[in-house]
Design an enzyme around this catalytic site. Structure first.
Site, mmCIF file in Angstrom:
data_model
loop_
_atom_site.group_PDB
_atom_site.id
_atom_site.type_symbol
_atom_site.label_atom_id
_atom_site.label_comp_id
_atom_site.label_asym_id
_atom_site.label_seq_id
_atom_site.Cartn_x
_atom_site.Cartn_y
_atom_site.Cartn_z
ATOM 1 N N HIS A 1 23.045 -27.936 31.534
ATOM 2 C CA HIS A 1 23.246 -26.479 31.586
ATOM 3 C C HIS A 1 21.996 -25.732 32.032
ATOM 4 C CE1 HIS A 1 27.199 -26.827 29.830
ATOM 5 N NE2 HIS A 1 26.727 -27.422 28.746
ATOM 6 N N ASP B 1 30.336 -35.062 31.290
ATOM 7 C CA ASP B 1 30.301 -34.304 30.037
ATOM 8 C C ASP B 1 31.538 -33.385 29.984
ATOM 9 O OD1 ASP B 1 27.982 -33.300 27.854
ATOM 10 O OD2 ASP B 1 29.439 -31.739 28.380
ATOM 11 N N ASP C 1 31.362 -36.122 24.897
ATOM 12 C CA ASP C 1 32.104 -35.119 24.117
ATOM 13 C C ASP C 1 33.565 -34.954 24.539
ATOM 14 O OD1 ASP C 1 30.901 -34.086 26.400
ATOM 15 O OD2 ASP C 1 29.946 -32.395 25.379
ATOM 16 N N HIS D 1 31.711 -30.391 29.110
ATOM 17 C CA HIS D 1 31.378 -29.038 29.574
ATOM 18 C C HIS D 1 30.903 -29.067 31.030
ATOM 19 C CE1 HIS D 1 30.660 -29.079 25.145
ATOM 20 N NE2 HIS D 1 31.298 -27.919 25.195
HETATM 21 C C1 OKP Z 1 26.290 -28.658 25.635
HETATM 22 B B1 OKP Z 1 26.687 -29.936 26.368
HETATM 23 C C2 OKP Z 1 31.836 -24.178 20.922
HETATM 24 C C3 OKP Z 1 30.648 -23.343 21.455
HETATM 25 C C4 OKP Z 1 29.887 -24.110 22.460
HETATM 26 C C5 OKP Z 1 27.686 -24.432 23.480
HETATM 27 C C6 OKP Z 1 28.114 -25.776 23.903
HETATM 28 C C7 OKP Z 1 27.039 -26.472 24.693
HETATM 29 C C8 OKP Z 1 27.420 -27.861 25.107
HETATM 30 N N1 OKP Z 1 33.104 -23.600 21.139
HETATM 31 N N2 OKP Z 1 28.498 -23.794 22.487
HETATM 32 O O1 OKP Z 1 27.357 -29.739 27.584
HETATM 33 O O2 OKP Z 1 27.399 -30.889 25.581
HETATM 34 ZN ZN ZN Z 2 29.063 -31.055 26.649
#
Ligand code: OKP
Ligand code: ZN
Length: 343
Positions: free
Chosen positions: A160, A196, A285, A198
């Site tokens: 990120h 990932d 994840d 996200h």
């Molecule tokens: C970091 B990585 C949950 C809130 C999420 C930030 C997530 C960051 C993920 N609904 N807050 O990509 O695993």
């Molecule tokens: Zn993630």
């Protein structure tokens, strides 16, 4: 394959995070790396080695000088205001506000150099982030010197983090720094596959206008999941980078069967691109029991993921990103790496 790991990465130990608008216990914690390390050892994946120190130059090839200076001096400036607990950003220069001139006050700078309030900075955060970048660089160098694959057990994660901002638990973009280092050391083309849960917004934006680094990301649809503001299907690169970014946003509830189709699609792009090296941004994840995520992978599916990646036949650098179901994290991570090695 060998694993690269440094204890210095454990020094970033956030207590809390702002998640879904509420103050909660942090989930990106040192125990994540510890359980992966223990599982690498107990399942005898291979030797565990310390990273080399690559110094500041590879970081400065990806991140701006002012951002690096901000991170380097942050804790001293933060505590000079009389504060002693971890720092959360809380005001940002969004639409209609000015980015320049940059504020003098550390509170303004915190907003200027961040994308969210979910990523606290503590006294040793930047030291840990630099150790993670060195971990990634050491893995890249090993593969550049002839290993088929290497595993950078990175923490904190990186995907990120952008050219000049932190967020999403990330401070230095480990995958981008390694990709750029490989380009600077003889590689013509590098591909980054981000699995990932996200979207890897930082990595995407760093290489968005370039054709020498292909960025492919499979992730939860940003319409309903963090990071919300990037990772849509129509983002495919710009200028010289047109066609060298690809996104596969998927609905909440996605299981391995549906995911595999998108993965096959991404693998086809990789075979066409023929990179010298593949970097895998290895988030764990997508797991069904992940506390902050919404996909439905079972532990065995991670083995299948590793096997599918091995079929590409590319020199491969695995770099750990997210994954927050701590008890299963070691199993899920080593499943990918073993699936890759055993085919
Ligand atoms: C970091 B990585 C949950 C809130 C999420 C930030 C997530 C960051 C993920 N609904 N807050 O990509 O695993
Ligand atoms: Zn993630």
């Amino acid at each position: 394959m060998k694993t690269i790991f440094s204890q210095n990465q454990l020094k970033h130990a956030p207590e809390h995070e702002i998640s879904d608008g509420q103050l909660k216990p942090a989930v990106e914690i040192p125990e994540r790396a510890e359980i992966v390390l223990r599982t690498v050892q107990s399942r005898e994946l291979g030797e565990v080695v310390e990273p080399k120190d690559f110094g500041e130059r590879p970081l400065a090839r990806v991140h701006s000088p002012d951002y690096l200076a901000f991170m380097e001096s942050f804790w001293e400036r933060w505590t000079a205001t009389g504060r002693s607990s971890e720092a959360f950003p809380f005001v940002w220069p969004i639409r209609s506000l000015r980015e320049d001139p940059a504020p003098d006050h550390i509170d303004g700078l915190l907003g200027r150099y961040s994308m969210d309030a979910g990523t606290p900075i503590g006294p040793h955060t930047f030291e840990a982030a630099k150790a993670a970048a060195n971990t990634a660089l050491t893995a890249a160098e090993m593969v550049q010197q002839g290993e088929r694959a290497a595993f950078g057990l990175c923490r904190p994660p990186g995907h990120h983090a952008g050219h000049d901002f932190f967020g999403g638990y990330c401070f230095l973009n480990n995958a981008a720094i390694s990709a750029q280092w490989l380009r600077d050391h003889g590689a013509d083309r590098v591909a980054i596959l981000d699995v990932d849960y996200h979207h890897g917004n930082g990595t995407q934006s760093i290489f968005y206008d370039r054709s020498d680094v292909l960025f492919l990301s499979l992730h939860a649809d940003p319409k309903v999941e963090y990071p919300y503001f990037l990772g849509h299907e129509d983002e495919a690169g710009e200028n010289a980078g047109k066609g060298y970014t690809r996104n596969w946003p998927m609905p909440l509830g996605t299981n391995w069967r549906a995911y595999e189709e998108a993965l096959d699609d991404a693998c086809r792009w990789l075979l066409v691109y023929k990179p010298d090296y593949l970097i895998v941004s290895l988030g764990l994840d997508c797991f069904e029991k992940d506390p902050i995520s919404g996909f439905k992978f079972e532990s065995d599916d991670f083995t299948k993921l590793g096997r599918r990646l091995a079929l590409l036949g590319l020199p491969t650098i695995f770099l750990m990103e997210g994954g927050y179901a701590v008890d299963a994290l070691g199993t899920n991570c080593v499943n990918v790496l073993e699936g890759f090695e055993r085919g």
